[in-house]
Design a protein around this motif. Structure first.
Motif, PDB file in Angstrom:
ATOM      1  N   ARG A   3       0.733  -1.059  -0.064  1.00 57.65           N
ATOM      2  CA  ARG A   3      -0.057  -0.054   0.095  1.00 57.65           C
ATOM      3  C   ARG A   3       0.931   1.115  -0.074  1.00 57.65           C
ATOM      4  NH1 ARG A   3      -2.791  -2.157   5.160  1.00 57.65           N
ATOM      5  NH2 ARG A   3      -0.494  -2.340   5.709  1.00 57.65           N
ATOM      6  N   ILE A   4       0.530   2.017  -0.764  1.00 54.97           N
ATOM      7  CA  ILE A   4       1.452   3.389  -1.188  1.00 54.97           C
ATOM      8  C   ILE A   4       0.772   4.505  -1.065  1.00 54.97           C
ATOM      9  CG2 ILE A   4       3.114   4.263  -2.854  1.00 54.97           C
ATOM     10  CD1 ILE A   4       3.749   1.622  -4.089  1.00 54.97           C
ATOM     11  N   LEU A   5       1.344   5.452  -0.355  1.00 53.70           N
ATOM     12  CA  LEU A   5       0.779   6.860  -0.318  1.00 53.70           C
ATOM     13  C   LEU A   5       1.473   7.656  -1.332  1.00 53.70           C
ATOM     14  CD1 LEU A   5      -0.804   9.335   0.672  1.00 53.70           C
ATOM     15  CD2 LEU A   5       0.687   9.315   2.766  1.00 53.70           C
ATOM     16  N   LEU A   6       1.155   8.514  -2.153  1.00 59.58           N
ATOM     17  CA  LEU A   6       1.747   9.138  -2.850  1.00 59.58           C
ATOM     18  C   LEU A   6       1.551  10.748  -2.839  1.00 59.58           C
ATOM     19  CD1 LEU A   6       3.520   9.344  -5.840  1.00 59.58           C
ATOM     20  CD2 LEU A   6       1.242   9.008  -6.912  1.00 59.58           C
ATOM     21  N   ALA A   7       2.584  11.438  -2.636  1.00 60.35           N
ATOM     22  CA  ALA A   7       2.666  12.665  -2.287  1.00 60.35           C
ATOM     23  C   ALA A   7       3.155  13.547  -3.369  1.00 60.35           C
ATOM     24  CB  ALA A   7       3.143  13.229  -0.895  1.00 60.35           C
ATOM     25  N   GLU A   8       2.451  14.461  -4.126  1.00 60.87           N
ATOM     26  CA  GLU A   8       3.151  15.093  -5.245  1.00 60.87           C
ATOM     27  C   GLU A   8       1.991  16.210  -5.388  1.00 60.87           C
ATOM     28  OE1 GLU A   8       4.347  17.010  -8.331  1.00 60.87           O
ATOM     29  OE2 GLU A   8       5.465  15.413  -7.770  1.00 60.87           O
ATOM     30  N   ASP A   9       2.453  17.496  -5.629  1.00 55.82           N
ATOM     31  CA  ASP A   9       1.636  18.817  -5.499  1.00 55.82           C
ATOM     32  C   ASP A   9       0.963  18.892  -6.965  1.00 55.82           C
ATOM     33  OD1 ASP A   9       4.437  19.514  -6.286  1.00 55.82           O
ATOM     34  OD2 ASP A   9       3.507  21.510  -6.210  1.00 55.82           O
ATOM     35  N   GLN A  10       1.570  18.136  -8.089  1.00 53.30           N
ATOM     36  CA  GLN A  10       0.880  18.633  -9.488  1.00 53.30           C
ATOM     37  C   GLN A  10       0.266  17.327  -9.804  1.00 53.30           C
ATOM     38  OE1 GLN A  10       4.063  19.869 -12.408  1.00 53.30           O
ATOM     39  NE2 GLN A  10       5.437  20.109 -10.729  1.00 53.30           N
TER      40      GLN A  10
END
Length: 212
Positions: A3-10
């Protein structure tokens, strides 16, 4: 399933990364964030195995988020994914507890390998980043005349060397003929002796003290 959390503002970049990650059937993006603060908040409410953080994000950057996440949930792995091929950022990422540092222009296969490496306990650095970071760590060790803690046993030294080489627990167990559980116990003892927080700091210790 990882399970992955992806943090990226674009948003477009985030969706592209999600599509690349989920080409591997064993990986699933189960959370998305647009800044570091939101990433921390999502970790409060959900279980993730790995958090992918961009460095430059509004409100709270990825480095600060990594420090908080690794401090509160040390079992969760952190992979930094950034456009910055910069040794200062890479060093700060490692100090923050990240298990990997990858550039956004890397091939999709490299991203999936880095995720797998982080999850298996390895240290994943993009080659051109490692080429900058490791010499700096070695230079610093020469300047400071660092010596190995005398309480480290020969077996612990073997494990420390392999951790510094980026080997996973499974690879170390096969190399030394030990069970994975025994390897984990030795690593816990090493971290206690050296007052280190996690595997990444062990790897940095190994490099700086010329164990590798």
């Amino acid at each position: 399933m990882i399970r992955i959390l992806l943090a990226e503002d674009q948003a477009m970049v985030r969706q592209g990364l999600k599509m690349m990650i989920e080409t591997d059937e064993g990986l699933r993006v189960t959370g998305e964030a647009v800044n570091g603060r939101e990433a921390v908040a999502l970790n409060e409410r959900h279980l993730f195995d790995l958090v992918i953080l961009d460095i430059q994000m509004p409100i709270m950057n990825g480095l600060e988020a990594a420090r908080i996440i690794r401090g509160r949930w040390p079992e969760r792995k952190v992979l930094m994914l950034t456009t910055f091929n910069d040794d200062e950022y890479a060093l700060e990422a490692l100090k923050s507890g990240a298990s990997g540092y990858l550039l956004k222009d890397a091939e999709p296969e490299a991203l999936i390998r880095s995720i797998r490496s982080c999850m298996s306990g390895g240290l994943s650095l993009q080659d051109d980043v490692a080429a900058k970071v490791i010499p700096r760590l070695l230079r610093r060790s020469e300047e400071e005349e660092l010596t190995i803690d005398p309480s480290i046993t020969p077996r612990e030294l073997d494990i420390l060397k392999l951790v510094g080489e980026g080997r996973s627990n499974r690879e170390i167990s096969e190399e030394l003929g030990l069970s994975v559980g025994t390897v984990k116990n030795h690593m816990s003892q090493l971290m206690d002796k050296l007052e280190l927080r996690d595997r990444t700091q062990l790897a940095i210790y190994a490099i700086r003290h010329n164990v590798v």
